[in-house]
Design an enzyme around this catalytic site. Structure first.
Site, short mmCIF file in Angstrom:
data_model
loop_
_atom_site.label_atom_id
_atom_site.label_comp_id
_atom_site.label_asym_id
_atom_site.label_seq_id
_atom_site.Cartn_x
_atom_site.Cartn_y
_atom_site.Cartn_z
N ASP A 47 0.85 -1.20 0.00
CA ASP A 47 0.00 0.00 0.00
C ASP A 47 0.88 1.25 0.00
OD1 ASP A 47 -1.88 2.05 0.63
OD2 ASP A 47 -3.13 0.61 1.71
N HIS B 10 -0.42 4.51 0.00
CA HIS B 10 -1.12 5.71 0.50
C HIS B 10 -0.48 6.19 1.79
CE1 HIS B 10 -4.08 3.70 -2.12
NE2 HIS B 10 -4.41 4.93 -2.45
N SER C 271 -5.40 -4.17 2.22
CA SER C 271 -4.58 -3.82 3.38
C SER C 271 -5.24 -4.25 4.69
CB SER C 271 -4.33 -2.31 3.42
OG SER C 271 -3.61 -1.94 2.27
CO1 B1M Z 1 -5.68 5.45 -4.18
N1 B1M Z 1 -7.27 4.41 -3.71
N2 B1M Z 1 -5.05 3.98 -5.28
N3 B1M Z 1 -4.24 6.63 -4.63
N4 B1M Z 1 -6.64 6.79 -3.31
C1 B1M Z 1 -8.16 4.96 -2.71
C2 B1M Z 1 -7.80 4.47 -1.31
C3 B1M Z 1 -9.57 4.42 -3.19
C4 B1M Z 1 -10.63 4.28 -2.09
C5 B1M Z 1 -10.09 5.36 -4.32
C6 B1M Z 1 -11.43 4.97 -4.87
O1 B1M Z 1 -11.54 4.00 -5.59
N5 B1M Z 1 -12.47 5.69 -4.53
C7 B1M Z 1 -9.17 3.07 -3.85
C8 B1M Z 1 -9.16 1.83 -2.93
C9 B1M Z 1 -10.25 0.86 -3.29
C10 B1M Z 1 -10.17 -0.41 -2.53
O2 B1M Z 1 -9.20 -0.89 -2.05
N6 B1M Z 1 -11.34 -0.99 -2.45
C11 B1M Z 1 -7.78 3.38 -4.36
C12 B1M Z 1 -7.11 2.66 -5.38
C13 B1M Z 1 -7.94 1.60 -6.09
C14 B1M Z 1 -5.78 2.91 -5.76
C15 B1M Z 1 -4.92 2.11 -6.75
C16 B1M Z 1 -5.08 0.60 -6.71
C17 B1M Z 1 -5.27 2.66 -8.15
C18 B1M Z 1 -4.57 1.94 -9.30
O3 B1M Z 1 -3.37 1.87 -9.35
N7 B1M Z 1 -5.37 1.46 -10.19
C19 B1M Z 1 -3.50 2.57 -6.38
C20 B1M Z 1 -2.94 1.66 -5.27
C21 B1M Z 1 -1.47 1.70 -5.16
C22 B1M Z 1 -1.03 0.89 -3.98
O4 B1M Z 1 -1.24 1.29 -2.86
N8 B1M Z 1 -0.41 -0.24 -4.24
C23 B1M Z 1 -3.77 3.93 -5.81
C24 B1M Z 1 -2.88 5.00 -5.85
C25 B1M Z 1 -3.13 6.27 -5.36
C26 B1M Z 1 -2.21 7.47 -5.58
C27 B1M Z 1 -0.72 7.10 -5.60
C28 B1M Z 1 -2.58 8.12 -6.90
C29 B1M Z 1 -2.68 8.43 -4.42
C30 B1M Z 1 -1.88 8.25 -3.11
C31 B1M Z 1 -0.78 9.25 -2.94
C32 B1M Z 1 -0.17 9.18 -1.57
O5 B1M Z 1 -0.77 8.80 -0.58
N9 B1M Z 1 1.08 9.54 -1.51
C33 B1M Z 1 -4.09 7.91 -4.16
C34 B1M Z 1 -5.08 8.65 -3.45
C35 B1M Z 1 -4.74 10.08 -3.12
C36 B1M Z 1 -6.33 8.08 -3.07
C37 B1M Z 1 -7.56 8.77 -2.43
C38 B1M Z 1 -8.27 9.53 -3.55
C39 B1M Z 1 -7.30 9.73 -1.27
C40 B1M Z 1 -6.51 9.14 -0.12
C41 B1M Z 1 -6.08 10.22 0.83
O6 B1M Z 1 -4.94 10.64 0.85
N10 B1M Z 1 -7.03 10.73 1.64
C42 B1M Z 1 -8.36 7.51 -1.90
C43 B1M Z 1 -9.83 7.75 -1.76
C44 B1M Z 1 -10.33 7.57 -0.33
O7 B1M Z 1 -9.60 7.40 0.60
N11 B1M Z 1 -11.62 7.52 -0.19
C45 B1M Z 1 -7.82 6.41 -2.74
C46 B1M Z 1 -6.76 11.78 2.62
C47 B1M Z 1 -6.16 11.15 3.89
C48 B1M Z 1 -5.89 12.21 4.94
O8 B1M Z 1 -7.12 10.23 4.39
O9 B1M Z 1 -5.47 8.31 4.40
O10 B1M Z 1 -7.93 7.94 4.90
P1 B1M Z 1 -6.72 8.79 4.97
O11 B1M Z 1 -6.39 9.12 6.50
C49 B1M Z 1 -7.36 9.54 7.43
C50 B1M Z 1 -7.98 8.39 8.23
O12 B1M Z 1 -8.17 7.22 7.46
C51 B1M Z 1 -7.06 8.22 9.39
O13 B1M Z 1 -6.58 9.54 9.63
C52 B1M Z 1 -6.64 10.34 8.46
C53 B1M Z 1 -7.41 11.63 8.74
O14 B1M Z 1 -7.09 12.23 9.94
N12 B1M Z 1 -5.91 7.34 9.33
C54 B1M Z 1 -5.32 6.88 10.48
C55 B1M Z 1 -5.21 6.86 8.30
N13 B1M Z 1 -4.21 6.09 8.72
C56 B1M Z 1 -4.24 6.09 10.06
C57 B1M Z 1 -3.43 5.45 11.00
C58 B1M Z 1 -3.73 5.63 12.35
C59 B1M Z 1 -4.79 6.43 12.74
C60 B1M Z 1 -5.61 7.05 11.82
O15 B1M Z 1 -3.03 5.07 13.33
C61 B1M Z 1 -1.92 4.24 13.02
#
Ligand code: B1M
Length: 210
Positions: A99, A101, A152
């Site tokens: 992963d 992200h 994940s």
């Molecule tokens: Co990706 N991606 N992505 N992506 N991406 C998601 C996660 C997805 C939901 C988008 C969608 O389809 N709507 C989807 C997953 C679907 C699934 O698994 N069912 C997805 C996908 C499919 C993919 C790829 C597979 C796409 C592809 O290649 N075809 C690929 C995967 C690569 C891989 O990981 N092997 C991929 C790639 C990418 C980018 C590289 C383009 C980019 C990431 C860049 C980066 O992180 N450096 C990206 C992004 C940006 C997203 C979305 C749009 C936004 C994520 C984000 O940064 N959110 C995302 C959509 C979504 O999440 N709904 C998506 C903002 C961030 C602050 O939120 O990380 O959730 P988040 O953190 C939150 C809480 O979750 C929590 O605190 C934060 C807020 O305070 N939290 C914690 C997180 N970790 C924590 C740990 C803790 C405590 C709290 O304690 C340890």
């Protein structure tokens, strides 16, 4: 022109970095950095997720949005409140194997670091062995794992099983976060087979509280 908050949100959605700092500077004059992150920038990322999820946005544009988000957080970081003093504890933090992200994980790092915790941020795609070895070597108080993909959530389960197998589950409480997790999955399913304490954090602040 759009109002400032809308403009900033649009920068995230459109991946438009030019002029970002000037807008952030302007925003900082009227609201705290943390509020800009939580109420404006994260809203933008949410929209990006929705557009991508519904097929209206292609991956390279998601990446561009992520880069603007990172630049914005980096710019705002020095303006976030900091608690000084003795460290309250040490956490080893990583995005799990497979992963990439890391925006959420890095926010967790910033929030914990600013609130008196020592964070050892291992980065993305971390195999369980690297996470556990770092925890032992650094004598961590907590292990934090982040992951946004559905796969994940399975990796996290395997990682907890590996901790059981190594007999270190009771030593390291585990904090899990990321968009694909649910509280029930962590606190019921995963907790049932983990020989230690595993908790779900919906966001960085719940992580801090826990
Ligand atoms: Co990706 N991606 N992505 N992506 N991406 C998601 C996660 C997805 C939901 C988008 C969608 O389809 N709507 C989807 C997953 C679907 C699934 O698994 N069912 C997805 C996908 C499919 C993919 C790829 C597979 C796409 C592809 O290649 N075809 C690929 C995967 C690569 C891989 O990981 N092997 C991929 C790639 C990418 C980018 C590289 C383009 C980019 C990431 C860049 C980066 O992180 N450096 C990206 C992004 C940006 C997203 C979305 C749009 C936004 C994520 C984000 O940064 N959110 C995302 C959509 C979504 O999440 N709904 C998506 C903002 C961030 C602050 O939120 O990380 O959730 P988040 O953190 C939150 C809480 O979750 C929590 O605190 C934060 C807020 O305070 N939290 C914690 C997180 N970790 C924590 C740990 C803790 C405590 C709290 O304690 C340890």
């Amino acid at each position: 022109a759009l109002p400032l908050a809308e403009r900033l949100k649009a920068r995230i959605v459109d991946g438009e970095r030019k002029g970002l700092e000037a807008d952030l500077q302007e925003a900082l004059a009227v609201r705290p950095a943390l509020e800009i992150i939580n109420e404006v920038l994260l809203e933008g990322m949410k929209t990006v997720g929705e557009l991508f999820g519904s097929g209206q946005m292609q991956l390279p544009f998601v990446l561009a949005s992520a880069e603007v988000m990172k630049a914005a957080v980096a710019y705002l970081e020095p303006f976030l409140d900091r608690v000084e003093g003795e460290t309250k504890g040490r956490i080893v933090l990583a995005t799990v194997k497979g992963d990439v992200h890391d925006i959420g994980k890095n926010l967790v790092d910033i929030i914990l670091s600013n609130n008196g915790y020592e964070v050892i941020n291992l980065g993305i795609k971390q195999p369980v062995s690297a996470i556990l070895e770092a925890a032992v070597e650094k004598d961590a108080d907590v292990i934090g794992m982040s992951g946004l993909l559905v796969k994940s959530t399975v990796i996290m389960k395997e990682n907890l099983q590996e901790m059981n197998a190594r007999g270190i589950s009771a030593r390291f409480p585990v904090l899990l976060g990321g968009a694909a997790l649910t509280r029930a999955y962590v606190e019921q399913d995963l907790a049932a087979s983990f020989a230690g304490d595993v908790r779900y954090a919906r966001d960085a602040f719940e992580g801090l509280r826990l």
